[in-house]
Design an enzyme around this catalytic site. Structure first.
Site, PDB file in Angstrom:
ATOM      1  N   GLY A   1       0.678  -1.325  -0.329  1.00 29.49           N
ATOM      2  CA  GLY A   1       0.046  -0.297   0.491  1.00 29.49           C
ATOM      3  C   GLY A   1       0.135   0.686  -0.339  1.00 29.49           C
ATOM      4  O   GLY A   1      -0.032   2.315   0.174  1.00 29.49           O
TER       5      GLY A   1
ATOM      6  N   PRO B   1       4.336  -5.357  -0.798  1.00 26.31           N
ATOM      7  CA  PRO B   1       4.359  -3.471  -1.667  1.00 26.31           C
ATOM      8  C   PRO B   1       4.371  -4.298  -2.562  1.00 26.31           C
ATOM      9  O   PRO B   1       4.289  -5.936  -3.427  1.00 26.31           O
ATOM     10  CB  PRO B   1       6.064  -3.106  -1.188  1.00 26.31           C
TER      11      PRO B   1
ATOM     12  N   CYS C   1     -14.158   4.732 -27.505  1.00 21.84           N
ATOM     13  CA  CYS C   1     -15.438   5.395 -27.951  1.00 21.84           C
ATOM     14  C   CYS C   1     -16.571   5.494 -26.327  1.00 21.84           C
ATOM     15  O   CYS C   1     -17.788   4.738 -26.378  1.00 21.84           O
ATOM     16  CB  CYS C   1     -16.730   4.958 -28.430  1.00 21.84           C
TER      17      CYS C   1
HETATM   18  C1  LIG Z   1      -2.713  -4.696  -3.915  1.00 23.69           C
HETATM   19  C2  LIG Z   1      -2.482  -5.542  -2.577  1.00 23.69           C
HETATM   20  C3  LIG Z   1      -1.443  -5.460  -2.782  1.00 23.69           C
HETATM   21  C4  LIG Z   1      -0.202  -4.000  -2.729  1.00 23.69           C
HETATM   22  O1  LIG Z   1      -0.663  -2.521  -3.295  1.00 23.69           O
HETATM   23  P1  LIG Z   1      -0.245  -1.739  -3.358  1.00 23.69           P
HETATM   24  O2  LIG Z   1      -0.655  -0.565  -3.009  1.00 23.69           O
HETATM   25  O3  LIG Z   1       0.018  -2.234  -5.151  1.00 23.69           O
HETATM   26  O4  LIG Z   1       1.680  -1.881  -2.876  1.00 23.69           O
HETATM   27  C5  LIG Z   1      -0.656  -5.747  -1.292  1.00 23.69           C
HETATM   28  N1  LIG Z   1      -0.989  -6.401  -0.585  1.00 23.69           N
HETATM   29  C6  LIG Z   1      -2.843  -7.700  -0.811  1.00 23.69           C
HETATM   30  C7  LIG Z   1      -3.795  -8.237   0.001  1.00 23.69           C
HETATM   31  C8  LIG Z   1      -3.015  -6.360  -1.608  1.00 23.69           C
HETATM   32  O5  LIG Z   1      -4.336  -6.290  -2.408  1.00 23.69           O
END
Ligand SMILES: *Cc1c(COP(=O)(O)O)cnc(C)c1O
Length: 429
Positions: free
Chosen positions: A247, A285, A357
């Site tokens: 995240g 990540p 479109c």
């Molecule tokens: C999408 C996701 C991530 C990675 O999220 P990022 O924002 O791309 O770092 C990590 N763990 C889980 C469970 C996810 O669904």
């Protein structure tokens, strides 16, 4: 004169009038490989991973690249070579890990809706852990594992109910969304897990959202997780690993996310301060490993100047569209758009749109650009959730991809052909 374009994208720079990525002139890539084209800097990916690895060094850990951000095989291989594991959300992603030479034993399997056949495939491959998102999934997983004479290592994805202060579509840690087990139910679900024959409790995880640009929500989530770990262990169920999810945000325009090593450093300090330093730490990540390593190159096809008398907009219609990069249409995401070769004349204000479109088919609105038909533009920060979310809407073949590494560009995905698109279709007789 060399000028960096984005903090966190050290390999992308303008040298005089030209844009360069990792030692390659982007206009040359467009000429050689055509457009639309995704180009990634391998050095940028390696350095992004190294920031996490630096901070995690010296303690038991597993860094799992959340491959849904960009699952191209060459990208996976880049991370597998650095010893990373992978966070997957489908059996298809597991097949990609194996095809790229990744180690299934370093895979964590996330996702709210795993099919029993996907569980079976993952157990057969020997994944490290299932990140279980509901009580019902636990029962199914136990049954599947038992039927194979195996035990599934699990971690419960707990919803810590913290506000990651990001876009609602990419916020996942609040009550009332589909992900994870509610914090106040988790203890009971752990007790159930410990009683099931096909389940081995290995850890706990959370993932509170995406494009998070401050440390505070992570620390809040960590505290909530550690509270639970203490309760669950009081129930006699050991928790070996803590998985803080992914995240971490990147700079698209003026965001100032913490550096990965700073974020991890603060998390580890909190873990140690609360007496949990003996646990293995996992992180997942995605965006922060690949987002600013990539650009999407696109050619200006048609310029449609607006009519001053009705306040009309200037439209710059390019050959990349929402099927190539859906983030602006889907999340109203803002991506920098810059010419690969800067013109001397003063800029005008353009809406940069694709040929699809749909009025939602735009890449950027109200952008100051000096552009002429035939010019190549670069959409920046396109390495994450770009190609991985591409579709064939409007029967548009997906873009080609190249990996750039210290002055050398290698094709890593051929441009799809129109014939590829309907190869699997049947016309009833
Ligand atoms: C999408 C996701 C991530 C990675 O999220 P990022 O924002 O791309 O770092 C990590 N763990 C889980 C469970 C996810 O669904």
């Amino acid at each position: 004169m060399t000028q960096e374009l984005l903090p966190g994208a050290p390999h992308l720079a303008r040298r005089d009038a030209d844009l360069w990525l990792d030692g390659v002139r982007l206009a040359d890539l467009a000429t050689e490989f055509g457009t639309p084209l995704y180009a990634y800097s391998r050095s940028a990916m390696r350095e992004a991973a190294a920031a996490y690895q630096r901070a995690l060094a010296g303690r038991p850990h597993l860094l799992c690249y959340a491959m849904k951000a960009n699952s191209s095989l060459a990208v996976l291989k880049t991370f597998a070579d650095l010893g990373l594991g992978f966070d997957i959300v489908s059996a298809g992603e597991l097949a990609r890990v194996i095809a790229a030479g990744g180690d299934p034993a370093k895979v964590v399997f996330s996702g709210v809706g795993k099919r029993p056949d996907e569980m079976r495939t993952a157990l057969q491959a020997g994944v490290h852990c299932f990140n279980v998102e509901s009580a019902a999934e636990l029962e199914t997983l136990s049954a599947v594992a038992s039927s194979m004479g195996k035990t599934a290592a699990i971690s419960l994805r707990v919803n810590p109910d913290v506000d990651a202060q990001t876009h609602p579509y990419i916020s996942t840690g609040l009550k009332g969304n589909k992900f994870g087990v509610a914090h106040d139910e988790a203890r009971a679900v752990y007790r159930r897990a410990a009683s099931l024959p096909g389940i081995h409790v290995a850890g706990i995880d959370c993932h509170i959202g995406s494009q998070i640009t401050t440390v505070a929500p992570y620390l809040d989530a960590l505290d909530r997780l550690l509270d639970l770990v203490e309760q669950v262990e009081a129930d006699g169920i050991p928790i070996a690993h803590l998985d803080m999810g992914g995240g971490l945000g990147i700079t698209y325009t003026d965001e100032t996310p913490p550096a990965a090593d700073l974020l991890v450093g603060q998390l580890l300090a909190r873990i140690d301060a609360r007496g949990h330093g003996h646990r293995t730490v996992l992180m997942e990540p995605g965006r922060s490993l690949v987002g600013n390593a990539g650009v999407l190159l696109t050619e200006a096809l048609v310029l449609k100047p607006g009519r001053v008398d009705d306040g009309g907009k200037n439209f710059c219609i390019v050959d990349a569209a929402m099927n190539d990069m859906v983030r602006p249409a889907m999340y109203e995401a803002w991506l920098a758009i810059v010419p690969c070769h800067q013109r001397a004349e003063p800029p005008l204000t353009w809406d940069v749109v694709g040929p699809v479109c749909e009025s939602g088919d735009w890449l950027g609105r109200d952008r100051a650009l000096a552009v002429q038909t035939g010019d190549v533009l670069a959409v920046l920060s396109a390495g994450a959730y770009g190609m991985a979310m591409a579709s064939n809407y409007n029967t548009r073949p997906r873009a080609a991809e190249v990996m750039v590494d210290n002055g050398r560009a290698t094709l890593i995905r051929r441009r799809e052909t129109v014939a590829d698109l309907f190869r699997d279709e049947l016309i009833p007789g």
